[in-house]
Design a protein around this motif. Structure first.
Motif, PDB file in Angstrom:
ATOM      1  N   TYR A  19      11.101 -12.491   2.881  1.00  0.00           N
ATOM      2  CA  TYR A  19      11.306 -10.761   2.819  1.00  0.00           C
ATOM      3  C   TYR A  19       9.711 -10.307   1.721  1.00  0.00           C
ATOM      4  CZ  TYR A  19      15.440 -10.751   5.135  1.00  0.00           C
ATOM      5  OH  TYR A  19      16.990 -10.874   6.147  1.00  0.00           O
ATOM      6  N   ALA A  20       9.470 -10.540   0.647  1.00  0.00           N
ATOM      7  CA  ALA A  20       8.408 -10.476  -0.510  1.00  0.00           C
ATOM      8  C   ALA A  20       6.972 -10.455   0.509  1.00  0.00           C
ATOM      9  CB  ALA A  20       8.001 -11.247  -1.256  1.00  0.00           C
ATOM     10  N   PHE A  21       6.219 -11.485   1.856  1.00  0.00           N
ATOM     11  CA  PHE A  21       6.009 -11.314   2.446  1.00  0.00           C
ATOM     12  C   PHE A  21       5.485 -10.061   3.296  1.00  0.00           C
ATOM     13  CE2 PHE A  21       4.792 -15.902   0.490  1.00  0.00           C
ATOM     14  CZ  PHE A  21       3.526 -15.501   0.745  1.00  0.00           C
ATOM     15  N   VAL A  22       6.600 -10.237   3.474  1.00  0.00           N
ATOM     16  CA  VAL A  22       6.802  -9.270   5.248  1.00  0.00           C
ATOM     17  C   VAL A  22       6.977  -7.828   4.517  1.00  0.00           C
ATOM     18  CG1 VAL A  22       8.493  -7.863   6.744  1.00  0.00           C
ATOM     19  CG2 VAL A  22       8.143 -10.436   6.445  1.00  0.00           C
ATOM     20  N   LEU A  23       7.475  -7.667   3.285  1.00  0.00           N
ATOM     21  CA  LEU A  23       7.655  -5.536   3.143  1.00  0.00           C
ATOM     22  C   LEU A  23       6.329  -5.458   2.877  1.00  0.00           C
ATOM     23  CD1 LEU A  23      10.275  -6.873  -0.208  1.00  0.00           C
ATOM     24  CD2 LEU A  23      10.501  -4.605   2.343  1.00  0.00           C
ATOM     25  N   PRO A  24       5.543  -5.831   2.231  1.00  0.00           N
ATOM     26  CA  PRO A  24       3.704  -5.077   2.164  1.00  0.00           C
ATOM     27  C   PRO A  24       3.727  -4.230   3.617  1.00  0.00           C
ATOM     28  CG  PRO A  24       3.843  -6.995   0.748  1.00  0.00           C
ATOM     29  CD  PRO A  24       4.919  -7.012   1.778  1.00  0.00           C
ATOM     30  N   ALA A  25       3.851  -4.812   4.795  1.00  0.00           N
ATOM     31  CA  ALA A  25       3.091  -4.829   5.841  1.00  0.00           C
ATOM     32  C   ALA A  25       4.707  -3.935   6.587  1.00  0.00           C
ATOM     33  CB  ALA A  25       3.281  -6.010   7.041  1.00  0.00           C
ATOM     34  N   ILE A  26       5.830  -3.820   6.357  1.00  0.00           N
ATOM     35  CA  ILE A  26       6.492  -3.096   6.542  1.00  0.00           C
ATOM     36  C   ILE A  26       6.302  -2.002   6.012  1.00  0.00           C
ATOM     37  CG2 ILE A  26       9.068  -2.073   6.495  1.00  0.00           C
ATOM     38  CD1 ILE A  26       9.211  -4.973   6.767  1.00  0.00           C
ATOM     39  N   GLY A  27       5.975  -1.463   4.303  1.00  0.00           N
ATOM     40  CA  GLY A  27       5.748  -0.047   4.055  1.00  0.00           C
ATOM     41  C   GLY A  27       4.590  -0.231   4.300  1.00  0.00           C
ATOM     42  N   LEU A  28       3.186  -0.213   4.558  1.00  0.00           N
ATOM     43  CA  LEU A  28       1.982   0.411   4.910  1.00  0.00           C
ATOM     44  C   LEU A  28       2.627   1.449   6.776  1.00  0.00           C
ATOM     45  CD1 LEU A  28      -0.348   0.511   4.264  1.00  0.00           C
ATOM     46  CD2 LEU A  28      -0.825  -1.584   5.965  1.00  0.00           C
TER      47      LEU A  28
END
Length: 307
Positions: A19-28
């Motif tokens: 989740y930590a790696f995926v969250l920045p892309a989701i937020g962007l």
């Protein structure tokens, strides 16, 4: 159930790191994608010039002004829609007519094949702005095209005001340039499809006495029909929403003879800063988006029936 067949349980820390790696892309995506889409759609129901602190909500008035209500904006949109229609009609047809025979020719040559592919792909990899300025230069009244026509004795075809300055030739000239820039990708798509055709099919037809034209028409062309659907769809998309060529080379002129809907959207957004036209620009952009979806659906349905 044996121990070997039991599913391996993942440690809670692995899910946390995932989740930590995926969250920045989701937020962007949420900020740059969803937020801007919702923001732009909301703006299409308001008037704003980009400087006022608040929007003025007008409901569907922006859409009405663009389609019929405004004597200032509706005629421009109608003219741009007509020009866009001609571009959408001519560019896909000419792109297919030029790119498919060119791909067949390149697929049949044995010598210098790589060099020829590179030469024909140059328009796609060359910087667009530089190419458009080069086209402007050769199409000027004293440019290379008029000089060549004069040298060939075709004085009646020469344009004293340049091909981009004559209302009768400006739009056809830009259509030719658009096709010229679209052919490389279409040619490479067709070339990939031709190389996937089973040689046994063409060899069997040749053994039965079919000539090159018959083989291409009755065997090769039906097999690459799905690629034609892709080429037509890409050409329709660029014709409907693209405007860079028209902006750089003519900016919609002379008059509004080369103004297209994509360019009109840009002009409403960025060239009318003193007027509250950002809402009009957003409304026109959403109408283009809906039109693109409809065209994609129609094109897909037609090609499914054809295949």
């Amino acid at each position: 159930m044996t121990v070997a067949s039991q599913p391996k349980r993942r440690a809670p820390g692995e899910a946390v790191w995932g989740y930590a790696f995926v969250l920045p892309a989701i937020g962007l995506f949420l900020v740059m994608g969803v937020y801007t889409i919702v923001y732009g759609f909301s703006l299409s129901f308001a008037t704003w010039n980009g400087f006022q602190p608040h929007w003025i909500w007008v409901g569907l008035q922006n859409y009405a002004d663009l389609l019929w209500a405004s004597p200032r904006y509706a005629p421009r949109v109608h003219q741009a829609a007509l020009n866009t229609f001609w571009v959408m009609l001519a560019v896909p047809v000419l792109t297919v007519v030029v790119s498919f025979p060119l791909a067949v020719l390149l697929n049949s040559v044995r010598r210098l094949r790589t060099l020829l592919r590179s030469v024909y792909f140059v328009p796609q990899v060359t910087a667009g702005i530089a190419v458009y300025f080069a086209w402007q230069y050769v199409l000027q009244p004293d440019g290379a095209v008029n000089a060549l026509l004069g040298a060939l004795g075709l004085g009646s075809l020469r344009q004293p005001q340049g091909f981009l300055g004559n209302p009768d030739t400006a739009l056809p000239t830009l259509i030719v340039i658009t096709v010229w820039s679209a052919v490389p990708v279409a040619m490479m798509l067709y070339l990939a499809g031709l190389q996937a055709v089973d040689p046994a099919l063409t060899e069997a037809a040749q053994i039965d006495g079919a000539g090159p034209w018959r083989v291409t028409r009755d065997i090769v062309w039906p097999l690459v029909r799905p690629i034609t659907a892709i080429v037509v769809l890409l050409s329709l998309r660029d014709s409907l929403q693209g405007f860079q060529t028209f902006l750089i080379m003519t900016n919609g002129g002379p008059g509004n003879h080369t103004n297209v809907l994509g360019l009109e959207t840009y002009r409403l957004a960025f060239l009318s800063q003193l007027d509250p036209t950002l809402g009009l620009s957003s409304a026109l952009g959403w109408m283009l988006f809906v039109a693109a979806l409809v065209l994609a659906a129609v094109n897909l349905r037609v090609m499914r029936r054809a295949t």
